[in-house]
Design a protein around this motif. Structure first.
Motif, PDB file in Angstrom:
ATOM      1  N   ALA A 185       0.874  -1.208   0.042  1.00  0.00           N
ATOM      2  CA  ALA A 185       0.164   0.003  -0.136  1.00  0.00           C
ATOM      3  C   ALA A 185       0.748   1.259  -0.053  1.00  0.00           C
ATOM      4  O   ALA A 185       0.304   2.160   0.340  1.00  0.00           O
ATOM      5  N   VAL A 186       2.047   1.214  -0.180  1.00  0.00           N
ATOM      6  CA  VAL A 186       3.128   2.161   0.029  1.00  0.00           C
ATOM      7  C   VAL A 186       3.524   2.498  -1.469  1.00  0.00           C
ATOM      8  O   VAL A 186       3.901   1.573  -2.106  1.00  0.00           O
ATOM      9  N   VAL A 187       3.808   3.686  -1.938  1.00  0.00           N
ATOM     10  CA  VAL A 187       3.667   3.782  -3.283  1.00  0.00           C
ATOM     11  C   VAL A 187       4.975   5.005  -3.524  1.00  0.00           C
ATOM     12  O   VAL A 187       5.356   5.724  -2.835  1.00  0.00           O
ATOM     13  N   ASN A 188       5.646   4.921  -4.822  1.00  0.00           N
ATOM     14  CA  ASN A 188       6.533   5.655  -4.979  1.00  0.00           C
ATOM     15  C   ASN A 188       5.994   6.708  -5.880  1.00  0.00           C
ATOM     16  O   ASN A 188       5.333   6.506  -6.863  1.00  0.00           O
ATOM     17  N   ILE A 189       6.240   7.931  -5.806  1.00  0.00           N
ATOM     18  CA  ILE A 189       5.682   9.182  -6.425  1.00  0.00           C
ATOM     19  C   ILE A 189       6.821   9.836  -7.213  1.00  0.00           C
ATOM     20  O   ILE A 189       7.829  10.335  -6.426  1.00  0.00           O
ATOM     21  N   SER A 190       6.753  10.231  -8.501  1.00  0.00           N
ATOM     22  CA  SER A 190       7.667  10.829  -9.283  1.00  0.00           C
ATOM     23  C   SER A 190       6.959  12.093  -9.809  1.00  0.00           C
ATOM     24  O   SER A 190       5.962  11.778 -10.406  1.00  0.00           O
ATOM     25  N   SER A 191       7.360  13.196  -9.465  1.00  0.00           N
ATOM     26  CA  SER A 191       6.958  14.427 -10.093  1.00  0.00           C
ATOM     27  C   SER A 191       7.891  15.348 -10.750  1.00  0.00           C
ATOM     28  O   SER A 191       8.946  15.185 -10.637  1.00  0.00           O
ATOM     29  N   VAL A 192       7.251  15.905 -11.932  1.00  0.00           N
ATOM     30  CA  VAL A 192       8.036  16.842 -13.064  1.00  0.00           C
ATOM     31  C   VAL A 192       7.606  18.089 -12.676  1.00  0.00           C
ATOM     32  O   VAL A 192       6.214  18.422 -12.739  1.00  0.00           O
ATOM     33  N   ARG A 193       8.464  19.025 -12.688  1.00  0.00           N
ATOM     34  CA  ARG A 193       8.321  20.449 -12.615  1.00  0.00           C
ATOM     35  C   ARG A 193       9.192  21.155 -13.930  1.00  0.00           C
ATOM     36  O   ARG A 193       9.904  20.539 -14.398  1.00  0.00           O
ATOM     37  N   THR A 218       3.510  10.735 -11.329  1.00  0.00           N
ATOM     38  CA  THR A 218       3.379   9.315 -11.623  1.00  0.00           C
ATOM     39  C   THR A 218       3.553   8.497 -10.275  1.00  0.00           C
ATOM     40  O   THR A 218       4.365   8.753  -9.477  1.00  0.00           O
ATOM     41  N   VAL A 219       2.473   7.664 -10.333  1.00  0.00           N
ATOM     42  CA  VAL A 219       2.570   6.956  -9.072  1.00  0.00           C
ATOM     43  C   VAL A 219       2.881   5.309  -9.531  1.00  0.00           C
ATOM     44  O   VAL A 219       2.445   4.814 -10.486  1.00  0.00           O
ATOM     45  N   ASN A 220       4.012   4.618  -8.808  1.00  0.00           N
ATOM     46  CA  ASN A 220       4.320   3.354  -8.986  1.00  0.00           C
ATOM     47  C   ASN A 220       3.936   2.371  -7.999  1.00  0.00           C
ATOM     48  O   ASN A 220       4.454   3.155  -6.651  1.00  0.00           O
ATOM     49  N   LEU A 221       3.461   1.250  -8.084  1.00  0.00           N
ATOM     50  CA  LEU A 221       3.074   0.552  -7.026  1.00  0.00           C
ATOM     51  C   LEU A 221       4.096  -0.366  -6.718  1.00  0.00           C
ATOM     52  O   LEU A 221       4.821  -0.946  -7.580  1.00  0.00           O
ATOM     53  N   LEU A 222       4.305  -1.205  -5.616  1.00  0.00           N
ATOM     54  CA  LEU A 222       5.406  -2.188  -5.412  1.00  0.00           C
ATOM     55  C   LEU A 222       4.853  -3.532  -6.129  1.00  0.00           C
ATOM     56  O   LEU A 222       5.882  -4.199  -6.881  1.00  0.00           O
ATOM     57  N   ASP A 223       3.757  -3.818  -6.329  1.00  0.00           N
ATOM     58  CA  ASP A 223       3.245  -5.129  -6.900  1.00  0.00           C
ATOM     59  C   ASP A 223       2.955  -5.237  -8.471  1.00  0.00           C
ATOM     60  O   ASP A 223       2.415  -5.982  -8.872  1.00  0.00           O
ATOM     61  N   SER A 224       3.325  -4.093  -9.100  1.00  0.00           N
ATOM     62  CA  SER A 224       3.129  -3.912 -10.511  1.00  0.00           C
ATOM     63  C   SER A 224       3.955  -3.113 -11.237  1.00  0.00           C
ATOM     64  O   SER A 224       4.700  -2.139 -10.594  1.00  0.00           O
ATOM     65  N   ALA A 225       4.361  -3.507 -12.364  1.00  0.00           N
ATOM     66  CA  ALA A 225       5.022  -2.791 -13.224  1.00  0.00           C
ATOM     67  C   ALA A 225       4.581  -1.647 -14.042  1.00  0.00           C
ATOM     68  O   ALA A 225       5.048  -0.744 -14.565  1.00  0.00           O
ATOM     69  N   ASP A 226       3.245  -1.658 -13.641  1.00  0.00           N
ATOM     70  CA  ASP A 226       2.434  -0.477 -14.278  1.00  0.00           C
ATOM     71  C   ASP A 226       2.756   1.007 -13.632  1.00  0.00           C
ATOM     72  O   ASP A 226       2.644   0.956 -12.193  1.00  0.00           O
ATOM     73  N   SER A 227       2.698   2.005 -14.281  1.00  0.00           N
ATOM     74  CA  SER A 227       2.689   3.455 -13.596  1.00  0.00           C
ATOM     75  C   SER A 227       1.235   4.101 -13.929  1.00  0.00           C
ATOM     76  O   SER A 227       0.670   3.743 -14.858  1.00  0.00           O
TER      77      SER A 227
END
Length: 471
Positions: free
Chosen positions: A40-48, A119-128
């Protein structure tokens, strides 16, 4: 060789096991918690998109001086090259956690601030997944995102941060330095920490390792419930991190989800803490409470009859310890609600019914009333405020001078340059700074032209320079 009888050896071994086993059995096991919570913890990548100064202009800037012999050359130069370089994309990483199976995600506002793409990336998925911002609250550094997934998502539940005890085990999960889904463990080191990041500081301090990239991730108790949102660190420290308590975050997130904005109660006063001398002058035996310095005309407190010099000691039965606690208690109330305000006036306790208004940071800024998250935060990622007379005396100064660094944003250039909370900025680019306006003017003019700002800092008994590049 001397040898002990087998019976003696067996007894010794049993005693050793009896001594060691209880201590070992008390050590926690984190594997199940990490396995259940991490999805349930996600990686968040943001672009400015960042616009910068033309590099050719930066190259020639040491030779440029208005009113000098090269004015004509530089006018032609700027006409040809322009002032600004082409916009560039700047990317940053942070963390977050899912609070509903349909894709609502909690993170820090500073993780996604000014982002053009998230962009949000989940632990158990290669999808963004592309995320949209549902709402944000700069004053508590919280934000709510939403993603559209093709399946129900794992979630984390909020726990009760008020029940967290100093010394209890906690686990942080996040993406420090871009290392996805890192699990660290530690204890609650302290509660109710005020670090100068905003008007509602009330942080949980922990020694669970928190680093740049952990921002927005969860601080979990041993049952896997979120008791805090990891937000800040001491830039040069080790084992000192800060998390927003879940009981503060829960109400704010609920407002963002329902209204896409946060509304807070408003008394219409300016306040300050009591010191011993002030308490003595007011005939009080304690410094507990918040001293009203000004009652703003035609605002709720004025209409209810509160006065300058009143000391607020409780709101709806909740004890007010100092000015910070008064801000937090009032902010938790609903605008339009009538609250019971108890004050000490001329040594006697009196009660007033106050119908609260709505706190408006923009209106505060126009009035010149300090609003820490808006007025004192600089573009460098540091929060500053002037030093008062009492602090100046405590630091051995004959008069107040310089600006106190009250907070440093985790992933800022200032943090990388080793600027620390508690530093006193005496000069910026060799110009004295005694007000926020002085500092901002130097950033806009001299520092913007040079592309860097050099701070002369007083740190304890030392005077040092720290240079921060400007984007």
């Amino acid at each position: 060789m001397f040898s002990l009888p087998k019976k003696v050896l067996s007894t010794f071994a049993l005693l050793l096991l009896w001594t060691v086993a209880p201590a070992h059995s008390r050590l926690p096991e984190f594997t199940d918690l990490a396995e259940k919570s991490a999805p349930a913890v996600v990686n968040i990548s943001s672009v400015r998109v960042v616009s910068g100064e033309n590099p050719m202009r930066q190259f020639f800037s040491p030779f440029q001086r208005r009113g000098g012999p090269f004015d004509d050359f530089f006018e032609q130069f700027e006409r040809f090259f322009g002032d600004q370089a082409p916009a560039r994309r700047s990317q940053s990483l942070g963390s977050g956690f899912i609070i509903s199976s349909d894709g609502y995600i909690v993170t820090n506002n500073h993780v996604i601030r000014d982002a053009t793409e998230i962009t949000v990336n989940l632990l158990d998925s290669a999808d963004s997944y592309k995320a949209e911002v549902v709402g944000r609250d700069a004053e508590t550094d919280l934000a709510l995102l939403k993603i559209e997934a093709d399946r129900p998502l794992p979630v984390l539940e909020f726990g009760d941060s008020d029940q967290a005890k100093v010394g209890q085990w906690v686990v942080a999960i996040g993406n420090p330095f871009g290392l996805a889904h890192t699990v660290t463990a530690g204890i609650v080191s302290a509660k109710g920490r005020i670090i100068g990041s905003g008007p509602y500081d009330d942080f949980i301090q922990t020694d669970a390792s928190i680093n740049p990239g952990n921002s927005g991730g969860p601080l979990l108790d041993m049952r896997g419930r979120v008791i805090g949102i990891n937000t800040a660190i001491v830039a040069s420290g080790q084992g000192i991190g800060f998390a927003i308590p879940s009981n503060m975050a829960r109400g704010i997130i609920a407002q963002l989800q329902e209204n896409k904005m946060v509304q807070r109660g408003w008394l219409g006063v300016t306040i300050q803490d009591l010191d011993d001398n002030s308490a003595r002058a007011l005939g009080l035996t304690s410094t507990r409470g918040a001293l009203i310095a000004e009652v703003i005309p035609d605002e709720p407190a004025a209409k209810a009859g509160l006065r300058s010099g009143d000391v607020v000691v409780s709101i709806n039965g909740q004890t007010v310890v100092d000015s910070s606690s008064l801000l937090r208690v009032v902010a938790q109330q609903t605008p339009g609600e009538s609250v019971k305000v108890e004050v000490m006036r001329q040594g006697k306790k009196q009660s007033f019914a106050v119908t609260l208004g709505t706190r408006d940071p923009e209106r505060l800024a126009q009035r010149g009333v300090p609003s820490p998250s808006e007025d004192q935060e600089t573009s460098l990622g540091i929060s500053l405020r002037p030093i008062d007379e009492r602090e100046a005396r405590a630091m051995g100064m004959t008069r107040p001078q310089g600006l106190l660094v009250t907070a440093v944003e985790v992933e800022s250039e200032a943090a990388r340059a080793d600027v620390r909370a508690g530093d006193i900025v005496m000069e910026a680019n060799q110009q004295p700074v005694n007000s926020i306006d002085d500092f901002q003017r130097i950033l806009r003019e001299d520092a913007a032209e040079k592309g860097v700002v050099m701070l002369l800092i007083r740190r304890q008994a030392q005077t040092i320079f720290r240079t921060i590049p400007l984007e």
